[in-house]
Design an enzyme around this catalytic site. Sequence first.
Site, PDB file in Angstrom:
ATOM      1  N   PHE A 114       0.805  -1.239   0.000  1.00  0.00           N
ATOM      2  CA  PHE A 114       0.000   0.000   0.000  1.00  0.00           C
ATOM      3  C   PHE A 114       0.827   1.273   0.000  1.00  0.00           C
ATOM      4  CE2 PHE A 114      -2.134  -3.376   2.483  1.00  0.00           C
ATOM      5  CZ  PHE A 114      -3.178  -3.650   1.630  1.00  0.00           C
ATOM      6  N   GLY A 140      -0.181  -8.210  -3.801  1.00  0.00           N
ATOM      7  CA  GLY A 140      -1.453  -8.760  -3.353  1.00  0.00           C
ATOM      8  C   GLY A 140      -2.598  -8.271  -4.224  1.00  0.00           C
ATOM      9  N   GLY A 181      -5.971   1.985 -14.082  1.00  0.00           N
ATOM     10  CA  GLY A 181      -5.490   1.258 -12.901  1.00  0.00           C
ATOM     11  C   GLY A 181      -6.473   1.439 -11.767  1.00  0.00           C
ATOM     12  N   GLY A 231      -5.714   0.491  -8.218  1.00  0.00           N
ATOM     13  CA  GLY A 231      -5.152   0.272  -6.882  1.00  0.00           C
ATOM     14  C   GLY A 231      -5.569   1.293  -5.845  1.00  0.00           C
ATOM     15  N   GLU A 232      -5.609   2.563  -6.238  1.00  0.00           N
ATOM     16  CA  GLU A 232      -5.818   3.604  -5.233  1.00  0.00           C
ATOM     17  C   GLU A 232      -7.216   4.215  -5.247  1.00  0.00           C
ATOM     18  OE1 GLU A 232      -1.252   4.378  -6.136  1.00  0.00           O
ATOM     19  OE2 GLU A 232      -2.219   5.040  -4.351  1.00  0.00           O
TER      20      GLU A 232
HETATM   21 MO1  MOS Z   1       0.916   3.168  -3.704  1.00  0.00          MO
HETATM   22  S1  MOS Z   1       0.795   4.508  -2.132  1.00  0.00           S
HETATM   23  O1  MOS Z   1       1.715   4.034  -4.930  1.00  0.00           O
HETATM   24  O2  MOS Z   1       1.677   1.787  -3.190  1.00  0.00           O
END
Ligand code: MOS
Length: 758
Positions: free
Chosen positions: A257, A483, A717, A719-720
């Site tokens: 993270f 993950g 993407g 992820g965030e």
């Molecule tokens: Mo993310 S905070 O770019 O792993």
Amino acid sequence: MTVDAQQPIAPEGTGAVAIGTPLPRIDALAKVTGTARYAAEHGAADLLHGVVVNTVVARGRIRSIDTQAALALEGVVEVITHLNRPKMRSMDLFYKDMTAPAGSPFKPLHDDEIHYSGQPVALVVATTLEVARYAAMLVRIEVESRPHETNLLAHRDRAKTPSRLKAGYSPPPKPRGDAESAWQAAPVTVDAEYYAGVEHHNPMEMHASTVIYGEDGHLTIHDKTQGSQNSRWLVSRAFGLPERKVTVKNAFVGGAFGSGLRPQYNLLLATMAALHLKRSVRVVLTRQQMFTFGHRPETWQRVRLAADATGRLTAVMHEAIAETSRREDYVEVVVNWSGQLYACDNVKLDYQLVELDQYSPIDMRAPGAAHGVHALEVAMDELAHAAGLDPLALRLRNYAERDSAKDLPFSTKALRQCYDQAARRFGWERRPLAPRQMREGHEWVGWGMATGTWDAMQMFARARATLDEEGRLVVESAATDIGTGTYTAMAQIAAASMGLPLEHVTFRLGDSTLPVAPIEGGSSHVSTVGSAVHGVCEKLRKSLWKRAKQHVPGFDGARYADLEFRSGQIVHLPSGATVPVTQLLRESAGGRLEDKYLLLPNMLKQKKYIRAVHSAVFVEVRVDEALGTVRVTRVVSAVAAGRIINPVTARSQIIGGVVWGIGQALHEETLSDHALGRFMNHSLGEYHIASNADVPEVDVLFVEEDDRIVSRMGAKGVGEIGIVGVAAAISNAVFHATGKRVRSTPMTPDKVMAREMG
Ligand code: MOS
């Protein structure tokens, strides 16, 4: 070719896949059965265990270190301190990892200076972990302490515009229009301050490095990192070792993270011990030590918004003051989103830092946006209330068709569809406009919403692919799977591209000797590494096409565009001729094809567009009238992030982001005792993260975009983006439930119940 047994592969019979096929992750079995090995689970015959000793003083100088009692214990091999550590380079330059902020990086055990509470000051090395841990308690350190400052709010007068800037960071743009005058003249205004407390990283896997000392002095390091090549780079430079003498592996990572973007001190300490003792050494941080190497920075913000009588924004002003360390300017994009998310002609943004006696803050999921967009989106809710408008109607009234800061089009932007689909799914049209209208039993019920956004980035990467005569494909890149599902998504992209069954494709990652790849960060691995994988597969397809034209009857003169690759066959669509890939390889390529591809972003094309992902988050909360406790009971998150490669792993990313958003909103905060200059609740017993009982069913919708500007597969993407806007939607729902505006995270019951606003 050899396939490492550690590399996960889809089970036999998985068969054909396409971009967009929902697939369970191919590493799931290895993970749930424990065969996937993490950094601290690799061993060596004579492995030594290192335990770190940290200081409790926030600032000062080490007067003495007494290691006698520790060294006297049977099994203790060495206590390494700044006095006896192996020779290392001293210049800052050599300690800058690829993600380091500008400034002077912290160098563990470098000298006698104490820079922050929790700083590692010694490493006890012993034959067992138990002895090392006990011996660490016997190390006596005398520190001459000096005055420290750790309180951001008490030192806001020292805030200054960061002078040391990291490459690639976008400072706030220059003001446009005249926001102050527009604000003064507007019929509806909001002026509010927001506060975000410190959050610490708590992935399931704690940071660890196992350094295996080879016979020739070669170091094989299993490190918990988001980039094996970044860790190799740091180790080789800090110790002055040639890169070929160091291999870093990170085949499996138990969540990171952002905590694993910068290599952590366990890596340098374990390597120090291994080089000093010429032995293999493992260093694992404890859960408490996870609170000693950086955090999401405590941030104060002020947002001023103005609108005309119809709710059209006439001024946006957003300022932020965040903490950094004395040594580095850790910068993140907190306020810029406010100049981009909505259409407005008068915008003024400011971002400043206060240097404190802390470790440098560190990236944490959607760094900057998680709390910057939070402040904006709560302020938008306040503006809607002040204007008597529905919060969603206010967003739609100010929808940005183009980016007003740079006057550029978006590469793709399906935010309007996100609002629409999520609102319908949630049942938003039944929401009473005024707060404090819905109640069940002892709880007030409220509905809130917010917008989320994050960048759609692309970095550069290389991929290598090898196709053998059995029709098995191995694609390799020094990527990372923290993950997130990288193994699965990359294998899926390759299998879909080559028309091979998924179980015939292996994607190898997590090894610094593989072709270059960036850190897994910024939600950019799919657009970057995925594009490299896609690119190398296209090169293989084209060589197969050329070979088919020469060697296979019926393919003579075939056009590339007329071919389809499916079920291990190449099909010439106009004639119906087919040839198995394996046969073609045997007959024309000596049974094997290998190729490489370098993905470089097309900057000339990309910079003509704003590239971003968006989300619309709708939340229901229930607030206990007597206790002030907040329960999140429904979440709908609609996300526009390009084409979704794998809806299963992508959905998991969004759910994870929402869970953390709930933690940010209600639970997570590391509190300091400023007299000691120390974080006090450094354990999971006292630092609360959202657990199962705090998380309702999370409804995730993807609104697909096909964005060929961000990546060649049309993907962005995920992820965030899942976390951005969640805490704001919760805060807005708390207001709708109770009429109480809470402008500080986490929204603990004391704040919800407090008489005064804020
Ligand atoms: Mo993310 S905070 O770019 O792993």
